[in-house]
Scaffold this active site. Structure first.
Site, PDB file in Angstrom:
ATOM      1  N   GLU A   1      -7.668  -3.188  10.722  1.00 45.42           N
ATOM      2  CA  GLU A   1      -7.323  -4.409  10.013  1.00 45.42           C
ATOM      3  C   GLU A   1      -7.991  -5.592  10.699  1.00 45.42           C
ATOM      4  O   GLU A   1      -8.509  -5.483  11.805  1.00 45.42           O
ATOM      5  CB  GLU A   1      -5.805  -4.578  10.016  1.00 45.42           C
ATOM      6  CG  GLU A   1      -5.116  -3.478   9.239  1.00 45.42           C
ATOM      7  CD  GLU A   1      -3.607  -3.577   9.325  1.00 45.42           C
ATOM      8  OE1 GLU A   1      -3.079  -4.647   9.018  1.00 45.42           O
ATOM      9  OE2 GLU A   1      -2.979  -2.573   9.708  1.00 45.42           O
TER      10      GLU A   1
ATOM     11  N   GLU B   1      10.670  10.373   8.933  1.00 46.24           N
ATOM     12  CA  GLU B   1       9.466  11.169   9.240  1.00 46.24           C
ATOM     13  C   GLU B   1       8.203  10.319   9.237  1.00 46.24           C
ATOM     14  O   GLU B   1       7.362  10.431  10.136  1.00 46.24           O
ATOM     15  CB  GLU B   1       9.326  12.304   8.216  1.00 46.24           C
ATOM     16  CG  GLU B   1       8.138  13.231   8.431  1.00 46.24           C
ATOM     17  CD  GLU B   1       8.240  14.007   9.734  1.00 46.24           C
ATOM     18  OE1 GLU B   1       7.608  13.567  10.716  1.00 46.24           O
ATOM     19  OE2 GLU B   1       8.940  15.031   9.798  1.00 46.24           O
TER      20      GLU B   1
ATOM     21  N   LYS C   1       5.551   4.107  18.407  1.00 42.54           N
ATOM     22  CA  LYS C   1       5.727   5.505  17.991  1.00 42.54           C
ATOM     23  C   LYS C   1       6.220   6.366  19.155  1.00 42.54           C
ATOM     24  O   LYS C   1       7.068   7.235  18.986  1.00 42.54           O
ATOM     25  CB  LYS C   1       4.414   6.049  17.424  1.00 42.54           C
ATOM     26  CG  LYS C   1       3.958   5.329  16.153  1.00 42.54           C
ATOM     27  CD  LYS C   1       2.524   5.722  15.785  1.00 42.54           C
ATOM     28  CE  LYS C   1       2.014   4.892  14.621  1.00 42.54           C
ATOM     29  NZ  LYS C   1       0.543   5.011  14.475  1.00 42.54           N
TER      30      LYS C   1
ATOM     31  N   ASP D   1       1.037  -0.404  19.036  1.00 40.15           N
ATOM     32  CA  ASP D   1       1.418   0.457  17.909  1.00 40.15           C
ATOM     33  C   ASP D   1       1.760   1.858  18.419  1.00 40.15           C
ATOM     34  O   ASP D   1       2.767   2.454  18.025  1.00 40.15           O
ATOM     35  CB  ASP D   1       0.263   0.512  16.893  1.00 40.15           C
ATOM     36  CG  ASP D   1       0.533   1.509  15.789  1.00 40.15           C
ATOM     37  OD1 ASP D   1       1.341   1.191  14.894  1.00 40.15           O
ATOM     38  OD2 ASP D   1      -0.028   2.621  15.831  1.00 40.15           O
TER      39      ASP D   1
ATOM     40  N   THR E   1       0.838  -1.210   0.000  1.00 43.60           N
ATOM     41  CA  THR E   1       0.000   0.000   0.000  1.00 43.60           C
ATOM     42  C   THR E   1       0.871   1.258   0.000  1.00 43.60           C
ATOM     43  O   THR E   1       0.647   2.179  -0.781  1.00 43.60           O
ATOM     44  CB  THR E   1      -0.880   0.043   1.273  1.00 43.60           C
ATOM     45  OG1 THR E   1      -1.478  -1.236   1.433  1.00 43.60           O
ATOM     46  CG2 THR E   1      -1.951   1.098   1.168  1.00 43.60           C
TER      47      THR E   1
ATOM     48  N   GLY F   1     -12.640   0.198   6.816  1.00 41.39           N
ATOM     49  CA  GLY F   1     -11.234   0.052   6.427  1.00 41.39           C
ATOM     50  C   GLY F   1     -10.259   0.736   7.375  1.00 41.39           C
ATOM     51  O   GLY F   1      -9.078   0.870   7.070  1.00 41.39           O
TER      52      GLY F   1
ATOM     53  N   GLY G   1      -2.070   5.987   6.238  1.00 45.14           N
ATOM     54  CA  GLY G   1      -2.573   5.847   4.864  1.00 45.14           C
ATOM     55  C   GLY G   1      -1.496   6.142   3.843  1.00 45.14           C
ATOM     56  O   GLY G   1      -0.505   6.816   4.129  1.00 45.14           O
TER      57      GLY G   1
ATOM     58  N   LYS H   1       8.407   1.785  11.906  1.00 42.93           N
ATOM     59  CA  LYS H   1       8.402   2.146  13.329  1.00 42.93           C
ATOM     60  C   LYS H   1       8.773   0.983  14.236  1.00 42.93           C
ATOM     61  O   LYS H   1       9.417   1.170  15.265  1.00 42.93           O
ATOM     62  CB  LYS H   1       7.057   2.727  13.755  1.00 42.93           C
ATOM     63  CG  LYS H   1       5.874   1.836  13.466  1.00 42.93           C
ATOM     64  CD  LYS H   1       4.556   2.499  13.824  1.00 42.93           C
ATOM     65  CE  LYS H   1       3.391   1.657  13.358  1.00 42.93           C
ATOM     66  NZ  LYS H   1       3.124   1.736  11.922  1.00 42.93           N
TER      67      LYS H   1
END
Lengths: 433, 433
Positions: free
Chosen positions: A190, A129, A205, A201, A13, A187, A302, A105
């Site tokens: 997941e 970034e 970060k 997650d 993606t 969407g 995204g 990450k």
């Protein structure tokens, strides 16, 4: 105009979004940079993706090392994610004196110190970034705009999936399960959503952000993590009635000789900027000694947003290549600072939202308040809800600042009372600053 | 560690804040940069300020040219503001091959093209983060983070004084005059507040932002400007009732072959991020094709925040000096792009908030609606307020998208009717995107 050649590893993606973004806006980037940015090679272990995107066969390589070992390539963009083989690809690219851009990450949160050392030893740099909040420039702002600041705290909503779920629960009063289903249908979540809703997650970060902010090497395992799957819609609605939102917040705060790093659901006053971050949007709030408040908000995930972040890194790398110098070389050292003591969550005083489910009988409130007082837990407000057709009524209390250990003792003692019908709920209230 | 020497021209609120910030955090800056940043000289035409801050006499120079012509100085920070003599100081510094940092929005908004050409011709650069929103990094984000994006629009609350006033009116229902008085008492409005409340300060900043976003040279005189001094607290409260805030918004939007640039009070839906920007805070909302939404928020004014912005520019200049190359050299060209056609405000369709003050009699609503319909102005909602002890009642209407020229004709015709007791109020409703 000088040509800068790029190799792209990973065409999922994100990889395909970077390809498309470069095709669409490559001329803007090149004209702003004064150098022509050219995608020379790309690869992916799944070769079917190239057909779908009608990629010129000349660009496609059979394996990553054909790209990594191509002396004409200046910049490697790694977008396969995960630790293996991404780490090997990055290390070899740096050893080949190529600038590396990554959005990885998971890898950086653990292995940043090692990777940045290899970059420095080889006179190049790693840009990342898009590893935190995609195209929302939290890394650049923290490392460059706040370069002369002492960072006091970072607070962020840095996982879109859990924010979508909590926002839906807040807006519509629906349950966690129903909101998760909605997020999946749209969407935003997941099928394997656990990394998102369990806070890990966010912890990846936060490890990167807090290490940059406090010049040390904080790893995900240093971070206290609590997810949102146990948050009930009743508590979301009670909090709303009291003027609060429940948000999954990543927090890093610096003390004289220690740091606090945690990811957990908290109550935020409705007026706080972070309370207005809804749906799958992300945001980070920095408090710094000179700049004071800096708040950044955007999609944070995204393909398109990540592409923007990756291409801003390409621009940095091109600047370095044109200047024949790895600028921001100081980045290499940032993770090598002295180890900071991690302050345990239980050491930090806080206010709390507490919900008891008690029998609807006289004297219950007196009983609960009495036990709280005994343990030095003082209450700033109480809300008692009458319920139909059930015996248990919710009693909601907001506490003043209290020691974790005192509150726990009180909650345990209250839980042993016969008047209490089910497990009590305790949620931290985030303090200002 | 290499020493980089700085000369500081201007020692007012901002200059002394930069001095203090460098004293406090200079070691953080130097350690992050790998170069020691040293303040070598400073000057101000008012010499009494140095005594107040107990400045070492060795640092103080009698006039700016002693600093500008000192060959040992690498970076000049200009903080005197205004056009003369700031422009001469900057031009001469650049000719002496020094990097220049300035927070001078009035100068840059008009003379940016000329100044950047001199910088380029001399192989150096001008940095100006603090000229727009002080330490909130809108310039860096726009020029670097969004470098590969096509910018669709910029919307900003970029004047703290007017935002403080409008926020107070919204929160407390007080008049413009009362809110201005409050802002003055709290130090948010200067005695000479006109540049702030009439929108011209915002226009200076918007000229810089829109020129960077659209690669051309937009000047303050190109911008449509309307201030807030005529905004009545009645309209603020009616808007609030309808779910809106009135904000002084700076807007730049790009079309195929033209741009729209304007500063004016508008109605914003309460849910918009910009509606949550209160008190003297500032914010900018970028819409870009790849990054999508990027929103930045912070103090945007004051000594401390400006110091943070100036020192981030010092870091950029030091990077250039260490690399022996004016990085971001592309900045030099950005204002030289082809001239863009400025789209007139009247050419842009919009929805409007309209308030009529009419006699309280049967048939009034029919009369007004009839005239609006005749001019193709269609209405999305109507609110009629009963008032005590006055003959005139306010009738508030929100229109659908309508041509400026059609609405004006309708308003004029309605104004001529006997049922109308005073001048009608028209305020633009800001559309999404």
């Amino acid at each position: 105009m000088r040509q800068i050649k790029i190799g792209l590893i990973g065409f999922g993606t994100i990889g395909s979004a970077v390809y498309n973004g470069l095709k669409k806006n490559g001329s803007i980037l090149s004209s702003n940079l004064g150098a022509k940015v050219v995608l020379k090679s790309l690869c992916d272990k799944d070769r079917s993706v190239f057909k779908r995107h009608k990629i010129n066969k000349k660009l496609i390589k059979n394996n990553a090392y054909e790209i990594i070992n191509d002396p004409s390539i200046d910049i490697i963009i790694e977008l396969i994610g995960g630790i293996k083989p991404a780490k090997d690809f990055i290390i070899q690219s740096l050893k080949n004196k190529k600038y590396v851009i990554t959005a990885n990450k998971a890898l950086l949160s653990d292995d940043k110190k090692e990777i940045f050392k290899v970059a420095r030893d080889n006179g190049v740099a790693v840009f990342f970034e898009a590893s935190v909040l995609a195209g929302v420039p939290v890394i650049k702002v923290l490392c460059e705009s706040l370069i002369a600041n002492s960072i006091k705290s970072i607070k962020g909503i840095i996982n879109g999936t859990s924010n979508y779920i909590l926002s839906s629960m807040h807006e519509k009063g629906i349950s966690f399960k129903a909101a998760l289903k909605e997020a999946q249908d749209k969407g935003y979540a997941e099928r394997n959503y656990s990394l998102d809703v369990d806070g890990h997650d966010s912890a990846h970060k936060l490890a990167i952000l807090s290490s940059l902010a406090f010049s040390c090497d904080i790893k995900p395992k240093d971070i206290y993590v609590e997810g949102i799957s146990n948050i009930s819609n009743h508590d979301v609605m009670f909090a709303k009635e009291l003027g609060y939102c429940i948000k999954l917040l990543a927090v890093a705060r610096s003390y004289k000789d220690s740091v606090e790093v945690r990811v957990q659901p908290v109550l935020l006053p409705k007026k706080h900027m972070l309370s207005n971050v809804n749906e799958a949007y992300n945001a980070v709030y920095f408090k710094a000694d000179l700049a004071q408040d800096i708040f950044l908000y955007g999609q944070g995930a995204g393909g398109s947003s990540t592409c923007s972040g990756v291409l801003s890194d390409v621009a940095e790398a091109v600047d370095c290549i044109l200047a024949k110098s790895p600028l921001n070389a100081h980045q290499a050292d940032v993770f090598s600072g002295p180890k900071k003591k991690i302050r345990q969550v239980s050491e930090v005083e806080s206010s709390y939202y507490v919900r008891f489910m008690a029998v609807d009988a006289p004297g219950v409130l007196a009983k609960i308040s009495g036990i709280l007082a005994k343990h030095k837990v003082s209450i700033s407000s109480v809300m008692q809800k009458a319920r139909n057709r059930v015996k248990a009524v919710p009693i909601i209390m907001l506490t003043h600042q209290v020691k974790d250990v005192d509150l726990n003792k009180a909650i345990k003692e209250i839980g042993r009372q016969k008047i209490i019908m089910s497990r009590s709920v305790v949620i931290k209230m985030e303090k200002e600053g």
